[in-house]
Design a protein around this motif. Sequence first.
Motif, PDB file in Angstrom:
ATOM      1  N   HIS A 256       0.822  -1.213   0.000  1.00 24.74           N
ATOM      2  CA  HIS A 256       0.000   0.000   0.000  1.00 24.74           C
ATOM      3  C   HIS A 256       0.858   1.266   0.000  1.00 24.74           C
ATOM      4  O   HIS A 256       0.681   2.150  -0.838  1.00 24.74           O
ATOM      5  N   PHE A 257       1.815   1.311   0.914  1.00 29.56           N
ATOM      6  CA  PHE A 257       2.605   2.545   1.032  1.00 29.56           C
ATOM      7  C   PHE A 257       3.594   2.704  -0.116  1.00 29.56           C
ATOM      8  O   PHE A 257       3.947   3.820  -0.482  1.00 29.56           O
ATOM      9  N   LYS A 258       4.020   1.589  -0.678  1.00 31.58           N
ATOM     10  CA  LYS A 258       4.888   1.696  -1.862  1.00 31.58           C
ATOM     11  C   LYS A 258       4.104   2.282  -3.035  1.00 31.58           C
ATOM     12  O   LYS A 258       4.653   3.057  -3.826  1.00 31.58           O
ATOM     13  N   GLU A 259       2.818   1.904  -3.127  1.00 30.47           N
ATOM     14  CA  GLU A 259       1.972   2.464  -4.186  1.00 30.47           C
ATOM     15  C   GLU A 259       1.767   3.956  -3.981  1.00 30.47           C
ATOM     16  O   GLU A 259       1.811   4.737  -4.934  1.00 30.47           O
ATOM     17  N   VAL A 260       1.537   4.334  -2.719  1.00 27.74           N
ATOM     18  CA  VAL A 260       1.377   5.760  -2.412  1.00 27.74           C
ATOM     19  C   VAL A 260       2.632   6.525  -2.837  1.00 27.74           C
ATOM     20  O   VAL A 260       2.560   7.549  -3.516  1.00 27.74           O
ATOM     21  N   ILE A 269      11.493   3.271  -2.113  1.00 26.93           N
ATOM     22  CA  ILE A 269      11.534   3.900  -0.785  1.00 26.93           C
ATOM     23  C   ILE A 269      12.753   3.467   0.014  1.00 26.93           C
ATOM     24  O   ILE A 269      13.069   4.048   1.037  1.00 26.93           O
ATOM     25  N   ASN A 270      13.453   2.446  -0.443  1.00 28.89           N
ATOM     26  CA  ASN A 270      14.621   1.960   0.292  1.00 28.89           C
ATOM     27  C   ASN A 270      15.925   2.612  -0.154  1.00 28.89           C
ATOM     28  O   ASN A 270      16.971   2.366   0.426  1.00 28.89           O
ATOM     29  N   SER A 271      15.846   3.393  -1.195  1.00 32.88           N
ATOM     30  CA  SER A 271      17.054   4.051  -1.677  1.00 32.88           C
ATOM     31  C   SER A 271      17.212   5.407  -1.001  1.00 32.88           C
ATOM     32  O   SER A 271      16.433   6.329  -1.245  1.00 32.88           O
ATOM     33  N   PRO A 272      18.222   5.534  -0.128  1.00 32.14           N
ATOM     34  CA  PRO A 272      18.412   6.805   0.580  1.00 32.14           C
ATOM     35  C   PRO A 272      18.573   7.973  -0.399  1.00 32.14           C
ATOM     36  O   PRO A 272      18.112   9.076  -0.135  1.00 32.14           O
ATOM     37  N   LYS A 273      19.230   7.689  -1.522  1.00 32.10           N
ATOM     38  CA  LYS A 273      19.481   8.727  -2.515  1.00 32.10           C
ATOM     39  C   LYS A 273      18.163   9.232  -3.107  1.00 32.10           C
ATOM     40  O   LYS A 273      17.895  10.427  -3.129  1.00 32.10           O
ATOM     41  N   GLN A 274      17.350   8.273  -3.594  1.00 27.61           N
ATOM     42  CA  GLN A 274      16.059   8.636  -4.192  1.00 27.61           C
ATOM     43  C   GLN A 274      15.146   9.320  -3.184  1.00 27.61           C
ATOM     44  O   GLN A 274      14.470  10.301  -3.504  1.00 27.61           O
ATOM     45  N   VAL A 275      15.132   8.773  -1.961  1.00 26.75           N
ATOM     46  CA  VAL A 275      14.267   9.328  -0.926  1.00 26.75           C
ATOM     47  C   VAL A 275      14.664  10.777  -0.636  1.00 26.75           C
ATOM     48  O   VAL A 275      13.817  11.667  -0.567  1.00 26.75           O
ATOM     49  N   GLY A 276      15.971  10.996  -0.489  1.00 23.51           N
ATOM     50  CA  GLY A 276      16.463  12.341  -0.213  1.00 23.51           C
ATOM     51  C   GLY A 276      16.029  13.321  -1.294  1.00 23.51           C
ATOM     52  O   GLY A 276      15.491  14.394  -0.992  1.00 23.51           O
ATOM     53  N   GLU A 277      16.220  12.931  -2.551  1.00 21.46           N
ATOM     54  CA  GLU A 277      15.857  13.815  -3.666  1.00 21.46           C
ATOM     55  C   GLU A 277      14.363  14.099  -3.688  1.00 21.46           C
ATOM     56  O   GLU A 277      13.932  15.230  -3.907  1.00 21.46           O
TER      57      GLU A 277
END
Length: 607
Positions: A256-260, A269-277
Amino acid sequence: MKVIDYKLNADLVRINVVEDESDLPEFHRFVEANHNALGFDTETDGLSWWEDGFRIRLAQFGNAYESYVLPTERGGQFQEDVIKAVGWVKKLVMQNGTYDILCMDRVWGVKAETVFPRLLDSRIIAHLVDSRGRKDGGIGHSLEELTRHYLSAAVADEVKGSMTAIAKELRVKKAEVWPLIPLEHEGFNLYAGMDPVLAYRLAKLLKPKIPATARKLLAYEHELAAVCAYMVRKGIKADVPYVRDRANELARTEVHFKEVAARLGLENINSPKQVGEAIVARGITITGRTPTGQPKVDDHLLKAHIDDPLCEAIYQGKKAAKAKSTWFDNALNNRDSDDRLHAAINSMGARTARMSISGAIPAQTFPSGDSLVRRGFIADEGMSICAVDYKAQELRVLAALSGDKAMKKAFREGTDLHQITADSAGVDRSTGKMAGFLTVYGGGWAALASQAGVSEETARRAIDGFFAAFPRVKEYSEELQKEARRNGYITTITGRRLLVDRQRPYAALNYAVQSASRDVTGRAIIRLFEAGYGPFMLLPVHDEVIFQFPSEHALAATTKAAQIMKETMSGVLIDTDVSVYGKSWGCGYMAKGQYCDLCDIIHQEEK
DNA sequence: TCGTGACGCACC
DNA sequence: AAACGGTGCGTCACGA
């Protein structure tokens, strides 16, 4: 007999590989000639010794110059003769003997109790010589690391490299090579045959290097390793339907939250780089930096912006995924055929010798605030899960070691130690409490400020207040640091030598306290075992021991266990608490008013 | 493809 | 004067 000659520095080592039954008399003669002490090792299918069909493929005996490799997987006389030899040799020198002993117990029915009293473990010896792992600037405690440092770098490379090369040759991953490799593979025979030789040599070489103060620990550590292994062997029953339900539930949450997150433009959501950006793109500023200078994206940041849908999705999604894989999938994937789970207990895990509990039951990481994970572990029929834990173990040990009058008095009279700090400093109790714990960890005001979320000034006051209230603690820490600077190490109250990094002398206090606390628990485990509690002990977790007792005697038995575990150190009672949980480990962690479907009661007390 | 370092987080 | 101790494990990212 196949003979492989191998050079270890200037010495020739002869590896004899038993090929058929006509080779056995020679093996017998070797064992007879060396029956006082022999190195021993096994090669197995993998690491999951509890699985049905798990095989002990080879068994090896050796002294400093010669070894014999036997194809136990072929069963019959080979296996029988190995079992006989294991039972006969007076001293078995092994590297991490716990593992091989558990394998032999499970696969061959060789009772661990018959082997442990004759074990001399090179890893235990090595830890008493230098407790540091490789990453901490030490030598490390694996056979490869010890061989590299003490015996021969070339042999270490070759032995390690040989299995990697074989994996390549067989076109499989290194972890998959063990069940597949042909028993007669020469590289495998060499690898296997060298292990008991190396363990034997290491034990002989390292034993005299144990500091005089620590020599008395050798027998104790072997006993402790044995009792821990008995707990591991028994295992704890998993409530599979419960665990499966939670795993499925978490999987749905994760999806569910991955879809959101995906709808909001975040792919992973597990990539610190992507999340940060992605977070920055939503106008959120990231001020924190990791040690390597990257923007710090952690729990703290996400919680601070939990109103933002993306932050919430990242936070919840990651949490669910991590919980699912670490606790629930892990349990489902590592059950034995009776749905029992077997932890891996490293009885000398940390450089302070604190134990580590990992593998199928990573008890060290179980959430302590609720019953979510612990509810998955249940008692056997007619039994109840119980626990005895030490009350403020490390602070009591600190009081004993430092001899601080006020701290000793607080424990003697049962007054609130953290309130004393708070009053002395003029801060609230929770800040006072954190100041106390942080001091044991070697932390200062800056750490307290960021962790407690208070101003630098308040944090300074709290630390000063703690030392003002308990002045001997500061002096004791300074004495330890002086000792560490002078010698490069401290000697704990049990005689253990702990090397202290030159750059971090302030860590000495924590080492002394943590290590002495571990030995409080360690001694208690041995006393419990000697008092006949072995069959009821399930797991040690730092400052507590988990038991299962027949339900009708649960309270009485746990109370008795708690009495046995108590001790007085330098006039300070290292006191214990009794908990009778119920049919599951989680019963003790249920919220007030929560209904327990196992015990069929509504819990009244909050943990 | 695999091993390893970095990071984050679950604990005591 | 100030100094955050000890684990295990999952994922990503990178380099041999």
